[in-house]
Design a protein around this motif. Structure first.
Motif, PDB file in Angstrom:
ATOM      1  N   GLY A  69      -7.345   0.692   4.449  1.00  0.00           N
ATOM      2  CA  GLY A  69      -7.360   0.598   2.840  1.00  0.00           C
ATOM      3  C   GLY A  69      -8.947   0.797   2.551  1.00  0.00           C
ATOM      4  N   ARG A 102      -3.699   2.471  -1.385  1.00  0.00           N
ATOM      5  CA  ARG A 102      -2.772   1.466  -1.222  1.00  0.00           C
ATOM      6  C   ARG A 102      -1.316   1.929  -0.885  1.00  0.00           C
ATOM      7  N   GLN A 161      -0.962   3.323   2.500  1.00  0.00           N
ATOM      8  CA  GLN A 161      -1.185   2.183   3.329  1.00  0.00           C
ATOM      9  C   GLN A 161       0.096   1.470   3.515  1.00  0.00           C
ATOM     10  N   ASP A 162       0.743   1.106   2.405  1.00  0.00           N
ATOM     11  CA  ASP A 162       1.868   0.197   2.375  1.00  0.00           C
ATOM     12  C   ASP A 162       3.111   1.154   3.183  1.00  0.00           C
ATOM     13  N   ASN A 205       1.404  -8.634   5.387  1.00  0.00           N
ATOM     14  CA  ASN A 205       1.792  -7.381   4.668  1.00  0.00           C
ATOM     15  C   ASN A 205       2.884  -6.758   5.333  1.00  0.00           C
ATOM     16  N   ARG A 227      -1.735  -4.273  -8.905  1.00  0.00           N
ATOM     17  CA  ARG A 227      -2.145  -3.332  -8.190  1.00  0.00           C
ATOM     18  C   ARG A 227      -3.708  -2.655  -8.214  1.00  0.00           C
ATOM     19  N   GLU A 287      -8.093  -6.101  -2.016  1.00  0.00           N
ATOM     20  CA  GLU A 287      -7.737  -6.771  -0.747  1.00  0.00           C
ATOM     21  C   GLU A 287      -9.011  -7.351  -0.083  1.00  0.00           C
ATOM     22  N   ARG A 347       1.200  -9.235  -4.061  1.00  0.00           N
ATOM     23  CA  ARG A 347       1.652  -8.060  -3.693  1.00  0.00           C
ATOM     24  C   ARG A 347       3.182  -8.055  -3.817  1.00  0.00           C
TER      25      ARG A 347
END
Lengths: 589, 256
Positions: free
Chosen positions: A45, A144, A147-148, B121, B151, B155, B183
């Protein structure tokens, strides 16, 4: 001699680099049912994709109903000064909308139109409002989202792991070798297919928007096992980087500032773009705006800190804070400038490598190396002589997906893993630890990198000429020799000096590639400007891409190849004014 | 604030060390003098040290523009991004102390092992849209705004580092931390998401452990109002589900 022991992991597909292209490739390969490793030099990320700001170009036609893939295709070809690979540009324009919608399905939250769909903004060189975006942090949203999605696809992610050598079994790629950054221990990944998604070469330049990772790894590794690099003379100097204070010089100021109505002025208060591209003004293509700013500064009409002024304050504080929040904070916190109240100072910054590894336009397989694929900035072809803003993020997802699909299909056809030559690997390991044994009074690689960055900026920068390029090539030979004796202090545990002692070789090698390609092209076009050949030379160079490879004795060989004819159906999309640029005489084929 | 003019020699105290077997930070603070230029941030000074005094100094960084969140550390005791902390905004007469994030196991010098965050996560149910037919997808900027705030997160894990539930009480196995409550909020408040993460938020993410001291909000470099906009609304949803007598009754007889 230090330990050259290494661990081995095996996968069907190895993806090197976890930016937009790498993540998209890994997700696709995994969806095809093969085992996938995704290796990144940084944490997941954090890849350079995260810094992309303005948006991704796709003819969704949500804002301008007249937009269509054909229009996007034409803009890309024109913006690339007709040097783009026609087939890649066609696939890119056709598939980008589907790829963007897919991101939304995976959770991306784009800015919305009044009727609730994805909002699109105008950008330089795009005929229609085309860029799907999230304020000025579109790259973060892209990475992101991927990544998720990626962490639920069964991909093995290896973070802070650097691949230094690609391995071969005969003509086929066999995997890659490198080290864990944390421990410095060696790792070999034996794979049936490898996808390079390692990005560009920006850290060979002093003033750049690129992060430390951009050290030309993929380009250098691919060349060393037989790949060709194309179009490497074409570098994109983004017109608007920060210029003041010196420590932030080069940090990107998104083109979205101009997309949202920002005006460029010189020290005399003139909107100087009227002298360079009166129709498109600030929304001209990046090569033209950069050269315009360069010229204004050179002719003495620059701002106090050697840039020009960019002003968006007329849009009002609320609008700016909503649509350009990162820019607002970036200038306030790093530059002591409130962009809602007055202009910013901006100037060109090395931003993007148009050229790259020569690949098959549909499968992304690297020419001359079976089983090796490349996608994103490390590959060449799509952007030709100049990339349009917004076409990079769409490039990543379109060709990342294609590379992932084709690499997985290739891997499935292989019944056995390619063989690894243990002696060869040990040789690489010894090469990597050698700097620890060197003279403790020798210079560190940091000094060599600083000198390289100066050299590239001064002699292979936004403008070039024959004499300077030849001098640069000479000086790069000296740097090569210096890099071979540079010292490293400390241990192998998380040691940036040691990491740089290898990366520096890649930057010097590919720096020379850029200089050689720039020397060869005796004209100015797109992101390549020769002071001694200021005009485009259509007779000689219009239909020709440059290519460079390493020969058997490790020397660079520069040559050219002719573009194929554009398909008749695509050619018909263009009008009279483009005819000269797209019509090749039959004899040339 | 005006930038100071010219180069100023400044003293830096930088932690250098390696972990023991448990990841504890074992090492010492070393002193360096750095010629600081106008406009420099802490990261500039540390990169100078790397290039001139300590080539093996371990730093984690990427963008140097506060967009990637890699360079989190503790500067004069405050969890901060090194690329965003201006030296000319700090007192000239005191050395600048730079230490790694205290909450996480040490890797080396200023680099810590943040892999725990990535493991958390993975356990969160990903975005689950109400249907696959995107032609029918419509939602408005007002709906997007709420989710887009979350968003923005880069991180950097400064919120995780600052949260006393993790930092002092070491509840790594019982609490997801502010980053992942943010998140979760971004998913729960997505206008098209239909997954139910409330049981996860209550049990595994341990939202009850947060006693809204707002340390996370204070240290967020993206100015996300973590406590007010993410954690408290999620706490309310948990309360509605589990502690509201009428809802509990309706649940029991099968009505959601």
């Amino acid at each position: 001699m230090m330990s050259v022991h290494y661990e081995t992991k095996t996968y069907d597909v190895l993806v090197i680099g976890a930016g937009g292209a790498g993540l998209r490739a890994a997700i696709e390969a995994s969806a095809q049912g093969v085992s996938v490793a995704l290796v990144t030099k940084s944490l997941l990320g954090k890849a350079h994709t995260v810094m992309a700001e303005g948006g991704m170009a796709a003819a969704l036609s949500y804002v301008d109903a007249d937009d269509c893939w054909q229009a996007h295709y034409k803009d890309t070809i024109r913006g690339g000064k007709y040097l783009s690979n026609y087939r890649m540009a066609e696939l890119h324009a056709k598939e980008a909308p589907e790829r963007v919608k897919e991101l939304e399905k995976w959770g991306a939250v784009f800015d919305r139109t009044p009727d609730g769909r994805i909002l699109q903004r105008p950008f330089g060189g795009h005929t229609y409002r085309r860029l799907a975006h999230v304020g000025d942090r579109t790259g973060l949203e892209l990475i992101r989202t991927l990544q998720d999605k990626g962490i639920h696809c069964g991909i093995d992610v290896h973070m802070e792991c650097t691949m230094t050598h690609l391995l071969k079994d005969g003509d086929q790629v066999a995997g890659a070798f490198g080290y864990w950054r944390e421990s410095g221990r060696f790792i070999l990944i034996n794979a049936k297919a490898v996808i390079l998604c390692t990005g560009g070469i920006g850290k060979a330049y002093k003033v750049t928007s690129n992060s430390w990772e951009y050290t030309a790894d993929g380009q250098a590794m691919a060349m060393k096992i037989g790949a060709e690099l194309i179009d490497m003379e074409f570098l994109q100097f983004h017109p608007t980087g920060m210029v003041c204070p010196p420590s932030v010089k080069g940090i990107l100021v998104t083109e979205a500032v101009r997309g949202e109505g920002g005006k460029l002025t010189n020290a005399l208060g003139e909107r100087f773009m009227k002298n360079y591209d009166p129709e498109r003004m600030e929304l001209s293509t990046r090569d033209i705006v950069s050269k315009a700013i360069y010229t204004e500064v050179k002719e003495g009409r620059g701002s106090p800190n050697g840039g020009v002024f960019l002003d968006i304050s007329h849009r009002g504080a609320d609008y700016i804070k909503r649509k350009l929040p990162s820019m607002y904070h970036q200038f306030l916190e790093l530059g002591d400038v409130d962009i809602t109240k007055g202009p910013m100072e901006v100037g060109p910054t090395m931003h993007y490598t148009m050229g790259g590894v020569r690949v098959h336009p549909e499968t992304q397989e690297v020419l001359n190396v079976t089983g090796l694929y490349a996608a994103g900035e490390v590959s060449g072809g799509l952007h030709g002589g100049n990339r349009l803003g917004g076409n990079s993020l769409s490039d990543l997802i379109v060709f990342g997906q294609r590379a992932g699909k084709h690499a997985a299909e290739f891997a499935k056809q292989q019944t056995v893993l390619p063989k690894i030559n243990d002696e060869e690997v040990k040789g690489y390991a010894e090469e990597l630890v050698a700097p620890f044994e060197r003279d403790s009074k020798a210079e560190t690689p940091y000094q060599i990198q600083a000198d390289l960055q100066d050299l590239m900026a001064n002699k292979v920068g936004i403008v070039r000429e024959e004499q300077g390029l030849k001098e640069a090539i000479e000086e790069l030979q000296v740097m090569k020799a210096r890099a071979k004796v540079a010292r490293v202090d400390g241990s192998r545990a998380y040691n940036p000096g040691w990491h740089l002692s290898h990366d520096i070789h890649n930057m010097i090698l590919v720096g020379e590639v850029v200089a050689q390609a720039a020397l060869q092209r005796t004209e100015s076009r797109g992101g390549h400007t020769r002071l001694d050949h200021l005009e485009p030379d259509n007779e000689q160079w219009r239909f020709v891409n440059s290519t460079i490879r390493l020969n058997e004795s490790d020397e660079l060989e520069v040559s050219t190849y002719e573009k194929p004819q554009m398909d008749a159906a695509l050619r018909d999309l263009f009008d009279k004014s483009d005819e000269l640029a797209i019509t090749q005489s039959k004899q040339k084929i | 604030m005006m930038m100071s003019l010219g180069v100023v020699d400044r003293e830096f105290h930088v932690f250098r060390g390696l972990p023991d077997a448990d990841g504890e930070h074992i090492g010492e603070v070393k002193s360096f003098t750095v010629p600081v230029q106008p406009g420099w941030v802490v990261l500039d000074a540390l990169l100078y040290l790397q290039a001139h005094n300590a080539p093996d100094l371990a730093i984690r960084w990427n963008c140097k523009a506060a967009k990637c969140g890699s360079c989190a550390a503790e500067i004069n005791g405050l969890p901060s991004l090194m690329c965003k902390t201006r030296l000319d905004h700090m007192p000239l007469d005191k050395p600048v102390l730079v230490r790694p994030m205290r909450t996480f196991p040490l890797i080396k010098d200023l680099v810590t092992d943040v892999s725990w965050n990535y493991e958390i996560n993975k356990r969160i149910t990903p975005f689950t849209p109400y249907n696959d037919d995107q032609s029918t997808w419509r939602y408005f900027q007002e709906d997007a705004d709420r989710v887009q705030e979350f968003r923005k997160c880069i991180e950097c894990f400064l919120c995780q580092n600052s949260c006393h539930v993790i930092r002092h009480h070491r509840k790594f196995n019982h609490f997801a931390g502010p980053r992942f409550l943010v998140r979760l909020a971004s998913l729960e408040m997505h206008p098209l998401d239909v997954a139910d993460r409330i049981p996860f938020i209550k049990e595994e993410a341990g939202i009850g452990l947060c006693n809204i001291t707002k340390c996370c909000t204070e240290r967020c470099p993206e100015d996300i109002r973590i406590t007010d906009n993410a954690i408290i609304p999620l706490k309310e949803r948990v309360v509605d589900r589990y502690y509201d007598p009428i809802t509990m009754l309706l649940h029991k007889i099968g009505i959601k």
